[in-house]
Design an enzyme around this catalytic site. Sequence first.
Site, PDB file in Angstrom:
ATOM      1  N   GLY A   1      47.901  25.658  -3.641  1.00 26.50           N
ATOM      2  CA  GLY A   1      48.557  26.549  -2.691  1.00 26.50           C
ATOM      3  C   GLY A   1      49.112  25.806  -1.494  1.00 26.50           C
ATOM      4  N   SER A   2      49.092  26.460  -0.342  1.00 27.37           N
ATOM      5  CA  SER A   2      49.739  25.937   0.858  1.00 27.37           C
ATOM      6  C   SER A   2      48.834  24.977   1.617  1.00 27.37           C
ATOM      7  CB  SER A   2      50.134  27.093   1.777  1.00 27.37           C
ATOM      8  OG  SER A   2      48.974  27.707   2.325  1.00 27.37           O
TER       9      SER A   2
ATOM     10  N   VAL B   1      46.319  26.961   4.014  1.00 18.42           N
ATOM     11  CA  VAL B   1      45.087  27.432   3.375  1.00 18.42           C
ATOM     12  C   VAL B   1      44.259  26.245   2.897  1.00 18.42           C
ATOM     13  CG1 VAL B   1      44.132  28.849   1.522  1.00 18.42           C
ATOM     14  CG2 VAL B   1      46.165  29.621   2.747  1.00 18.42           C
ATOM     15  N   GLY B   2      44.917  25.172   2.497  1.00 15.77           N
ATOM     16  CA  GLY B   2      44.208  23.969   2.072  1.00 15.77           C
ATOM     17  C   GLY B   2      43.262  23.462   3.145  1.00 15.77           C
TER      18      GLY B   2
ATOM     19  N   GLU C   1      45.819  20.823  -4.482  1.00 16.17           N
ATOM     20  CA  GLU C   1      47.183  20.680  -5.004  1.00 16.17           C
ATOM     21  C   GLU C   1      48.090  21.474  -4.073  1.00 16.17           C
ATOM     22  OE1 GLU C   1      48.145  18.744  -7.307  1.00 16.17           O
ATOM     23  OE2 GLU C   1      46.254  18.199  -8.280  1.00 16.17           O
TER      24      GLU C   1
ATOM     25  N   CYS D   1      56.081  24.051  -6.590  1.00  7.92           N
ATOM     26  CA  CYS D   1      55.657  23.039  -5.624  1.00  7.92           C
ATOM     27  C   CYS D   1      56.386  21.708  -5.799  1.00  7.92           C
ATOM     28  CB  CYS D   1      54.152  22.827  -5.700  1.00  7.92           C
ATOM     29  SG  CYS D   1      53.550  22.389  -7.338  1.00  7.92           S
TER      30      CYS D   1
END
Length: 476
Positions: free
Chosen positions: A189-190, A193-194, A211, A246
């Site tokens: 994800g982003s 949020v990572g 990722e 991505c």
Amino acid sequence: MALEAAKLVAGLRETFGSGKTKSYEWRVSQLKAIVKLADEREKDIIGALRSDLNKSEFESYVHEISGVKKSCKLALKELHQWMTPEKVKTSSTTFPSSAEIVSEPLGVIMVISTWNYPFLLSLDPIVGAISAGNTVVLKPSEIAPATSSMLSKLIHEYMDSSAVKVVEGAVPETTALLEQEWDKIFYTGSCKVGRIILAAAAKHLTPVILELGGKCPVVVDKNINLEVAARRIIAGKWCSNNGQTCVAPDYVITTKAFASKLIDALISELEKFFGKEPLKSQDLSHIVNSNHFNRLEKLLDDEKVSDKIVHGGQRDETNLKIAPTILLDVPEDSLIMNEEIFGPLLPIITVNKIEDSISVINTREKPLAAYLFTDEKKLEEEFIGSVSAGGMSINETTLHVTDNSLPFGGVGESGMGSYHGKFSFDAFSHKKAVLRRSFAGDAAARYPPYTPEKLRLIKALLGGNILGVVRALVGW
């Protein structure tokens, strides 16, 4: 909610503790179950992806279903070899001895998936986790609700529900899960949020694979097969979930002299692919929801770029569609150049010399992927050597991700850790060092009381000085 999450993890730990997930037979049975799921429920999968993203049947099968099946089939073929302990050489320090590296499962894994490839990016990490002998919780993305619901139903139906579980929901459910202790967390994800995932994992010293993404550049040189290059750029951008990928090309760099030729080629191929009214094409995915549609509109309506559109720009808010859009010479301080686009907008930046593109890329955070189209070997070598990115393709876009012999993962802001193929097995395994010795060959020199003679012998042994060892043994 936290209590439910704790019970869930406790149940999975009990299953893992029973040892059944460690067996070769169990791993094979679960991999075959995923293949069976993908084969028997193909229409359901395609329907869910059409509902969530308006994905064409072609994209759904090629980019998602076949990817999962390919990962499973490779694991089934290679699993026995992957599980076999790796024999390694020992040194004179441990002589006589033998040694090996044993791959053992980590334990209980959490996979937090994303919405843009909600089938592939949910099950592909699970293939690795199961191959390595772990139990797994999948948290699919609530932004792709049809696929999330389908996965919850089908995984329960086809797989061992004592070892593989699905938790649906949004932020509260994810937060409750993150409060638990895991043996590894896998997140797609982003970057925003990572960071939250990483902070939560740090409380339990839980290792993570992140990722993420970034702005993936495409450098286009002159004197290339322009038609093929244009088609491959389009395939990586607009034929890959309409830019919601991505590793999709985020922006293009080319020379001022070549830009017009590149734009003409892109427009020509776009019209062949999607017609003169692309909003009516059934081969273009729609934007996932109104929030992302509004975000992309904001990028387009930025006063710094609104007059830079050279192709496209049409929008259909009702059906959440934005046509393939090309922008030329957008300023560096524009909104579109300061966040990952994740949509059907493609800015083109021009430089005086193509070699200048490398410094342009290197002023930014390290991307998840970088692409170069050239026939010049010197430029190719400079690009590979000077640009740091998660992965690269030369004269291609995105295809490196499909090759399971290559690791897929980011670097810096674009992520940490990698997976695919054997790399997935390794990502969810602990590499345990095992040294074996008999009771023979015990050297008194390693034990007190320490003497100058013992030190002389040990120094010779550790230094690999065979003559010195002999001299020390005979007392010279």
